[in-house]
Design a protein around this motif. Structure first.
Motif, PDB file in Angstrom:
ATOM      1  N   ARG A  11      51.886  49.070  23.567  1.00  0.00           N
ATOM      2  CA  ARG A  11      51.892  47.925  24.486  1.00  0.00           C
ATOM      3  C   ARG A  11      52.920  48.111  25.598  1.00  0.00           C
ATOM      4  O   ARG A  11      52.659  47.788  26.763  1.00  0.00           O
ATOM      5  CB  ARG A  11      52.156  46.636  23.703  1.00  0.00           C
ATOM      6  CG  ARG A  11      50.985  46.214  22.827  1.00  0.00           C
ATOM      7  CD  ARG A  11      51.316  44.974  22.012  1.00  0.00           C
ATOM      8  NE  ARG A  11      50.165  44.548  21.211  1.00  0.00           N
ATOM      9  CZ  ARG A  11      50.190  43.558  20.317  1.00  0.00           C
ATOM     10  NH1 ARG A  11      51.337  42.892  20.128  1.00  0.00           N
ATOM     11  NH2 ARG A  11      49.108  43.235  19.635  1.00  0.00           N
ATOM     12  N   ARG A  15      52.201  48.169  29.501  1.00  0.00           N
ATOM     13  CA  ARG A  15      52.866  47.147  30.328  1.00  0.00           C
ATOM     14  C   ARG A  15      53.534  47.780  31.550  1.00  0.00           C
ATOM     15  O   ARG A  15      53.463  47.239  32.657  1.00  0.00           O
ATOM     16  CB  ARG A  15      53.912  46.410  29.480  1.00  0.00           C
ATOM     17  CG  ARG A  15      54.521  45.173  30.143  1.00  0.00           C
ATOM     18  CD  ARG A  15      55.606  44.566  29.258  1.00  0.00           C
ATOM     19  NE  ARG A  15      55.157  44.499  27.886  1.00  0.00           N
ATOM     20  CZ  ARG A  15      55.945  44.707  26.826  1.00  0.00           C
ATOM     21  NH1 ARG A  15      57.223  44.988  26.998  1.00  0.00           N
ATOM     22  NH2 ARG A  15      55.465  44.618  25.611  1.00  0.00           N
ATOM     23  N   HIS A  19      52.583  46.872  35.443  1.00  0.00           N
ATOM     24  CA  HIS A  19      53.582  46.398  36.406  1.00  0.00           C
ATOM     25  C   HIS A  19      53.473  47.187  37.715  1.00  0.00           C
ATOM     26  O   HIS A  19      53.539  46.616  38.811  1.00  0.00           O
ATOM     27  CB  HIS A  19      54.993  46.538  35.826  1.00  0.00           C
ATOM     28  CG  HIS A  19      55.427  45.371  34.988  1.00  0.00           C
ATOM     29  ND1 HIS A  19      55.517  44.095  35.485  1.00  0.00           N
ATOM     30  CD2 HIS A  19      55.791  45.300  33.676  1.00  0.00           C
ATOM     31  CE1 HIS A  19      55.920  43.265  34.528  1.00  0.00           C
ATOM     32  NE2 HIS A  19      56.097  43.971  33.419  1.00  0.00           N
ATOM     33  N   PHE A  55      45.768  43.113  25.272  1.00  0.00           N
ATOM     34  CA  PHE A  55      46.906  42.256  24.946  1.00  0.00           C
ATOM     35  C   PHE A  55      47.782  41.988  26.161  1.00  0.00           C
ATOM     36  O   PHE A  55      48.195  40.843  26.411  1.00  0.00           O
ATOM     37  CB  PHE A  55      47.742  42.909  23.839  1.00  0.00           C
ATOM     38  CG  PHE A  55      48.923  42.082  23.402  1.00  0.00           C
ATOM     39  CD1 PHE A  55      48.779  41.099  22.434  1.00  0.00           C
ATOM     40  CD2 PHE A  55      50.176  42.280  23.973  1.00  0.00           C
ATOM     41  CE1 PHE A  55      49.864  40.322  22.042  1.00  0.00           C
ATOM     42  CE2 PHE A  55      51.270  41.518  23.592  1.00  0.00           C
ATOM     43  CZ  PHE A  55      51.120  40.532  22.615  1.00  0.00           C
ATOM     44  N   GLU A  56      48.085  43.019  26.936  1.00  0.00           N
ATOM     45  CA  GLU A  56      49.068  42.898  28.014  1.00  0.00           C
ATOM     46  C   GLU A  56      48.498  42.296  29.299  1.00  0.00           C
ATOM     47  O   GLU A  56      49.189  41.566  30.010  1.00  0.00           O
ATOM     48  CB  GLU A  56      49.671  44.271  28.330  1.00  0.00           C
ATOM     49  CG  GLU A  56      50.516  44.851  27.212  1.00  0.00           C
ATOM     50  CD  GLU A  56      51.814  44.087  26.990  1.00  0.00           C
ATOM     51  OE1 GLU A  56      52.248  43.366  27.916  1.00  0.00           O
ATOM     52  OE2 GLU A  56      52.402  44.213  25.905  1.00  0.00           O
ATOM     53  N   PRO A  58      46.247  39.881  30.207  1.00  0.00           N
ATOM     54  CA  PRO A  58      46.259  38.427  30.471  1.00  0.00           C
ATOM     55  C   PRO A  58      47.668  37.884  30.697  1.00  0.00           C
ATOM     56  O   PRO A  58      47.857  36.924  31.447  1.00  0.00           O
ATOM     57  CB  PRO A  58      45.638  37.839  29.201  1.00  0.00           C
ATOM     58  CG  PRO A  58      44.897  38.967  28.565  1.00  0.00           C
ATOM     59  CD  PRO A  58      45.667  40.195  28.900  1.00  0.00           C
ATOM     60  N   ARG A  59      48.651  38.487  30.054  1.00  0.00           N
ATOM     61  CA  ARG A  59      50.031  38.020  30.179  1.00  0.00           C
ATOM     62  C   ARG A  59      50.632  38.336  31.537  1.00  0.00           C
ATOM     63  O   ARG A  59      51.638  37.733  31.926  1.00  0.00           O
ATOM     64  CB  ARG A  59      50.883  38.627  29.054  1.00  0.00           C
ATOM     65  CG  ARG A  59      50.564  38.026  27.690  1.00  0.00           C
ATOM     66  CD  ARG A  59      51.015  38.906  26.535  1.00  0.00           C
ATOM     67  NE  ARG A  59      50.790  38.218  25.265  1.00  0.00           N
ATOM     68  CZ  ARG A  59      49.602  38.084  24.680  1.00  0.00           C
ATOM     69  NH1 ARG A  59      48.523  38.617  25.255  1.00  0.00           N
ATOM     70  NH2 ARG A  59      49.480  37.434  23.537  1.00  0.00           N
ATOM     71  N   LEU A  60      50.016  39.285  32.234  1.00  0.00           N
ATOM     72  CA  LEU A  60      50.510  39.673  33.550  1.00  0.00           C
ATOM     73  C   LEU A  60      49.577  39.223  34.680  1.00  0.00           C
ATOM     74  O   LEU A  60      49.807  39.553  35.842  1.00  0.00           O
ATOM     75  CB  LEU A  60      50.689  41.190  33.612  1.00  0.00           C
ATOM     76  CG  LEU A  60      51.760  41.778  32.685  1.00  0.00           C
ATOM     77  CD1 LEU A  60      51.732  43.297  32.726  1.00  0.00           C
ATOM     78  CD2 LEU A  60      53.144  41.268  33.084  1.00  0.00           C
TER      79      LEU A  60
END
Length: 335
Positions: A11, A15, A19, A55-56, A58-60
């Motif tokens: 992850r 990530r 970024h 996993f990553e 949607p969070r970003l």
């Protein structure tokens, strides 16, 4: 309690890439969130990558999708591709699709399959307007690539292995080049992700398969653990050196290039060999020689027209490119 270390590792790797994709996307002032696709074969490496992206992203605030390529080289490959699409959709990746390709014969089975795969991935990325396509190559894959380059004797650029970012506008990203294969497989096991082991990966008919199952284990037995990590470090160091030499060669090329298709021999002779050979390779490719068919021995023959001139005749290179020395100039033309 946080995730299992293997899950955390994959992850974090994804990530970092996301970024970077977001930073570039924002610099282009685009309103819609970027779309990132994962190229997934259904194997442990790419399934781990797909799960980390799911996993990553949607969070970003990144849209995430997936694509699998059916090479049609095995019976039931279409069914296998359909299963992979279902797994991608189960991870809530959208779009999730399969693309069927026809694999030619140019360059051998491995190279032909790779060319067909990247052409398909390019087409899918263009169609969906994807900002990036993630590839599941691991540190182990990098080590194998370095050894294959060493065996070919193709120089520093070949030893630099796979770049973390490649393709048009940096389309292809390899988040797992710092992650070993076992970590990816463990992450799949911890997350109960089904994986498919491609029989081609254990088929001794393929060079990379023999290296993976015979060559690297023999090296580790002889030299001890840590061979894979050392080869991956070698790749990065070689890439840094190759980038610097390429930049030097680009500057030098401007000083020796004359009329169309000619280079100044005296100027070439004065350059360090590593820089001169890069200038020659660029010039031959610019004249029409296919990069994939141009080997170190070809460039060495061209180099001898400069460093070991004895009045020898011209050379015929791949792509019908001819090279000859004429009146203090090297003439490189397709004909």
């Amino acid at each position: 309690m946080g995730p299992h270390p293997a899950v955390a590792a994959i992850r974090l790797a994804v990530r970092r890439v996301l970024h970077d994709v977001l930073t570039r996307h924002c610099a282009q002032a685009k309103a819609e969130p970027p779309l990132v696709l994962v190229a997934c074969s259904g194997g442990a490496d790419s399934m781990a990558l797909a799960s980390a992206l799911a996993f990553e992203a949607p969070r970003l605030g990144v849209r995430a999708g997936g694509v699998t390529v059916d090479h049609g080289l095995q019976a039931g490959s279409d069914l296998r591709a359909a299963e992979v699409v279902l797994r991608l959709r189960a991870l809530h990746l959208d779009p999730a699709e399969s693309v069927t390709v026809r694999v030619g014969k140019a360059g051998g089975p491995e190279a032909a399959a790779r060319d067909a795969r990247y052409a398909a991935l390019d087409a899918v990325a263009e169609r969906h307007g994807a900002a990036a396509v993630l590839l599941g190559h691991t540190r182990d894959d990098q080590a194998e690539t370095v050894l294959l380059g060493l065996a070919r004797g193709s120089g520093t650029r070949s030893l630099s292995g796979m770049a973390a970012t490649t393709g048009h506008l940096g389309r292809y990203r390899r988040p797992f080049l710092g992650v070993d294969r076992q970590t990816a497989r463990t992450a799949c096991l911890i997350q109960s992700l089904p994986v498919w082991d491609d029989p081609h990966n254990t088929d001794p008919a393929y060079t990379r398969s023999r290296l993976r199952h015979e060559g690297l284990p023999a090296l580790e037995k002889a030299l001890g653990k840590g061979v894979v990590e050392a080869l991956a470090r070698t790749a990065q160091l070689s890439r840094d050196d190759a980038d610097a030499l390429d930049s030097w060669a680009a500057e030098a090329e401007r000083t020796v290039r004359g009329a169309e298709g000619t280079l100044d021999v005296a100027g070439l002779f004065a350059l360090p060999p590593a820089v001169r050979r890069r200038v020659l390779r660029r010039a031959v490719i610019d004249a029409g020689a296919p990069a994939g068919s141009l080997f170190a021995r070809h460039i060495e023959e061209v180099d001898r027209l400069i460093t070991a001139w004895r009045g020898q005749g011209g050379l015929n290179l791949p792509g019908r490119v001819g090279v000859r020395r004429q009146g203090g100039r090297l003439v490189i033309r397709q004909g």
